[in-house]
Design a protein around this motif. Structure first.
Motif, PDB file in Angstrom:
ATOM      1  N   THR A 145       0.760  -1.353   0.585  1.00 13.76           N
ATOM      2  CA  THR A 145       0.095  -0.131  -0.126  1.00 13.76           C
ATOM      3  C   THR A 145       0.861   1.465   0.427  1.00 13.76           C
ATOM      4  N   GLN A 146       2.107   1.025   0.448  1.00 12.33           N
ATOM      5  CA  GLN A 146       3.439   2.122   0.228  1.00 12.33           C
ATOM      6  C   GLN A 146       1.902   3.348   1.897  1.00 12.33           C
ATOM      7  N   ARG A 147       1.557   3.962   1.581  1.00  7.86           N
ATOM      8  CA  ARG A 147       1.499   4.724   2.890  1.00  7.86           C
ATOM      9  C   ARG A 147       0.572   3.728   3.783  1.00  7.86           C
ATOM     10  N   GLY A 149      -0.448   5.032   7.359  1.00 10.18           N
ATOM     11  CA  GLY A 149      -1.109   5.858   8.285  1.00 10.18           C
ATOM     12  C   GLY A 149      -1.912   4.983   8.393  1.00 10.18           C
ATOM     13  N   GLY A 150      -3.144   4.925   7.618  1.00  8.94           N
ATOM     14  CA  GLY A 150      -3.939   4.240   8.287  1.00  8.94           C
ATOM     15  C   GLY A 150      -4.037   3.057   9.189  1.00  8.94           C
ATOM     16  N   VAL A 151      -3.717   2.343   8.063  1.00  5.87           N
ATOM     17  CA  VAL A 151      -3.873   0.638   8.584  1.00  5.87           C
ATOM     18  C   VAL A 151      -3.187   0.660  10.219  1.00  5.87           C
ATOM     19  N   GLY A 153      -2.919   2.867  11.957  1.00  9.38           N
ATOM     20  CA  GLY A 153      -3.668   3.874  13.466  1.00  9.38           C
ATOM     21  C   GLY A 153      -4.648   2.650  13.212  1.00  9.38           C
ATOM     22  N   THR A 154      -5.308   1.756  12.733  1.00 11.37           N
ATOM     23  CA  THR A 154      -6.119   0.514  12.662  1.00 11.37           C
ATOM     24  C   THR A 154      -5.705  -0.106  13.753  1.00 11.37           C
ATOM     25  N   LEU A 157      -4.419   1.115  17.146  1.00  8.17           N
ATOM     26  CA  LEU A 157      -5.241   1.343  18.575  1.00  8.17           C
ATOM     27  C   LEU A 157      -6.264  -0.043  19.094  1.00  8.17           C
TER      28      LEU A 157
ATOM     29  N   PHE B  26      -3.495   8.084  -2.600  1.00 11.09           N
ATOM     30  CA  PHE B  26      -3.725   6.791  -1.424  1.00 11.09           C
ATOM     31  C   PHE B  26      -5.352   6.589  -0.733  1.00 11.09           C
ATOM     32  N   PHE B  28      -6.730   3.298  -0.101  1.00  9.48           N
ATOM     33  CA  PHE B  28      -6.923   2.612   0.404  1.00  9.48           C
ATOM     34  C   PHE B  28      -6.437   3.200   1.794  1.00  9.48           C
ATOM     35  N   ASP B  29      -5.602   3.862   1.903  1.00 14.82           N
ATOM     36  CA  ASP B  29      -5.544   4.565   3.308  1.00 14.82           C
ATOM     37  C   ASP B  29      -6.114   5.446   4.463  1.00 14.82           C
ATOM     38  N   ALA B  32      -9.020   3.536   5.001  1.00 13.28           N
ATOM     39  CA  ALA B  32      -8.079   2.730   6.807  1.00 13.28           C
ATOM     40  C   ALA B  32      -7.907   3.981   7.522  1.00 13.28           C
ATOM     41  N   SER B  33      -7.758   4.581   7.482  1.00 13.41           N
ATOM     42  CA  SER B  33      -7.996   6.522   8.687  1.00 13.41           C
ATOM     43  C   SER B  33      -9.875   5.894   9.067  1.00 13.41           C
ATOM     44  N   ALA B  36      -9.850   3.321  11.454  1.00 15.23           N
ATOM     45  CA  ALA B  36      -9.468   3.492  12.517  1.00 15.23           C
ATOM     46  C   ALA B  36     -10.264   4.350  13.686  1.00 15.23           C
ATOM     47  N   ILE B  39     -13.259   2.393  15.229  1.00 17.60           N
ATOM     48  CA  ILE B  39     -12.422   1.302  16.509  1.00 17.60           C
ATOM     49  C   ILE B  39     -11.972   2.181  17.504  1.00 17.60           C
ATOM     50  N   LEU B  43     -13.634   1.718  20.798  1.00 14.97           N
ATOM     51  CA  LEU B  43     -12.735   1.597  21.958  1.00 14.97           C
ATOM     52  C   LEU B  43     -13.487   2.208  23.902  1.00 14.97           C
TER      53      LEU B  43
END
Lengths: 239, 267
Positions: A145-147, A149-151, A153-154, A157, B26, B28-29, B32-33, B36, B39, B43
């Protein structure tokens, strides 16, 4: 910057002591089976443990994106060990200062017992191995995915929550705590801390030790398998 | 005047577009954010329930604590998504390019680092919280929306004023700005206030934190959620505006002085 990090750590710790003192004044003498001193020591140990955690994923994703990973591949080296020591090197002064705080507060609160320290060191090594392998494993996503940050983060966390970083896991319902025993996350922070605090019995210690070793072996072989695949994919992209 | 306004707004729009393009490259990112954040909310709610169960005299219900912490996180994240890394622009020389442009350097710096992706996610989260309040709570929704928006705008200006005041020392190429910023920002209540209500802090910490925007964000939010005391809210907002103006004045003064120093050394 090192001095700033140390000051920020001390202020954070000071704040946690103040907040938990206030919370104890609102409730009874015990919260979730822990007294105030247990919570203070828990946060000190927890901060100390987390300093040994390497930011492998940041180094790896940056090397994947700027192509520096090739250097390791040409030399036939696994970069993860190098990343670990890079990360440790930058945190060394914080580790020393937090260790001093840990020793002083342990003596002050009466937790300083050699057998407990030895036991804690065993589980600290397990925690470092477990976390490093887990972080190395998830960092491989960067190839796809290159970036990240988001993954990340999940994942982090969830990891920090389940490892007892937000609040100690003893505040969770009993059934949830039993499930946590089978997951790898509590062995990354909570378990070494409560072992030092003397909140575990022999059977829990043996069970915890075996389960965490099992997770280390699983993560190790999973990483080996996925690392090969990730490198193939990286080379396929022209890396 | 109109020409200047046009020039400034165009600069902001271009920067937002670039920031958005970078984020969307990006996808996907980005997804995903958002995941996050979902989630994180689940929590946080779980933790709020645990706290209330463990400490019955906590003062808030689990729903109130959840809305309080989430609102604070939204405001705090937006506030942080606009802060620039001025030290980096000094190191790589891009600050010199910014200084040539006929636009205020602080304004440029603000938009150069505008985190569009982060702000969009926080707005989505805010919409979710509004829905949550409507279904599960009896909080005055109109007052909540209005005050959250007002507080976010004022606090962002407030936090940026302090930020630029402290970071102006970076122009002297010393780490003092960065040092003071970390001590005042991370050393104050920001890390704890998003988990614990502000009233749990001892008095001396409250006095110390009253020089930072988070104190006003936390108290105003708490007032809206807990008591809806309009007099209190107006007083808090008034104090925050006065402090914002004072910090803006000093930030401007410090920047002018430090820029002269920076330019004097060929920067």
């Amino acid at each position: 910057m090192v001095l700033t990090d140390i000051i920020v750590d001390i202020i954070y710790l000071f704040m946690m002591v103040l907040v938990w003192t206030k919370l104890f004044s609102l409730g009874s003498g015990q919260i979730g089976g822990f007294v105030l001193n247990d919570y203070i020591m828990y946060y000190i140990i927890s901060m100390l443990i987390v300093m040994f955690y390497p930011a492998i994923e940041n180094y790896f994703s940056s090397d994947v994106n700027n192509g520096n990973l090739v250097i390791y591949l040409i030399r036939n080296l696994n970069p993860m060990i190098r990343y670990y020591f890079f990360s440790m090197g930058s945190d060394i002064f914080e580790i020393i200062s937090m260790s001093i705080i840990f020793i002083i507060s342990s003596i002050y609160f009466g937790y300083f017992i050699i057998s407990k320290i030895l036991l804690f060191l065993v589980f600290l090594i397990i925690a470092i191995l477990l976390t490093s392998l887990f972080r190395a494993l998830v960092s491989l996503i960067a190839v796809k995915t290159q970036r990240i940050g988001g993954v990340m983060g999940t994942i982090f966390l969830t990891m920090s929550f389940l490892s007892g970083s937000w609040i100690p896991l003893n505040l969770f319902p009993d059934i949830v705590q039993k499930i946590f025993y089978f997951l790898p996350f509590q062995y990354m922070r909570y378990f070494p801390a409560i072992t030092y605090l003397g909140k575990t019995n022999t059977s829990q210690l043996v069970f915890g030790f075996l389960i965490s070793i099992l997770w280390i072996i699983t993560f190790y072989f999973l990483f080996k398998f996925l690392y090969k695949k990730a490198i193939k994919s990286f080379e396929g992209q022209g890396g | 005047m109109f020409e200047k306004f046009k020039h400034y707004s165009k600069f902001a729009i271009i920067r937002i577009k670039i920031s958005l393009q970078n984020s969307m490259e990006f996808k996907f990112d980005f997804i995903a954010s958002i995941f996050a954040e979902i989630i994180y909310m689940i929590l946080t709610y779980f933790i709020a329930t645990l706290f209330i169960n463990a400490i019955p005299n906590f003062g808030l219900t689990a729903i109130q604590l959840f809305i309080y912490t989430q609102t604070l996180v939204i405001i705090f994240t937006i506030q942080n998504a606009t802060k620039s890394q001025i030290m980096d622009s000094i190191k790589d020389g891009t600050l010199n390019l910014d200084l040539i442009r006929p636009i205020n350097i602080i304004y440029q710096s603000f938009w150069n680092s505008f985190g569009t992706k982060t702000i969009i996610i926080q707005i989505l989260k805010f919409i979710f919280i509004i829905g949550y309040i409507l279904i599960f709570s009896n909080i005055n929704i109109g007052l909540y929306i209005l005050l959250t928006i007002v507080v976010t705008i004022i606090s962002t200006i407030f936090a940026n004023a302090i930020f630029y005041l402290l970071r102006s020392y970076d122009l002297k190429k010393i780490q003092a700005g960065s040092f003071f910023h970390r001590i005042t920002n991370e050393g104050n209540i920001s890390n704890y206030i998003t988990t614990y209500p502000i009233y749990l802090l001892p008095k001396f910490m409250l006095v110390y934190s009253s020089f930072f925007s988070l104190y006003y964000i936390a108290n105003t939010t708490l007032d809206v959620i807990y008591s809806a005391n309009i007099t209190n809210i107006v007083l808090l907002l008034g104090a925050e505006i006065v402090l914002t103006i004072i910090f803006m004045y000093f930030a401007n003064l410090a920047w002018k002085k430090m820029l002269k120093y920076y330019e004097g050394f060929g920067g």
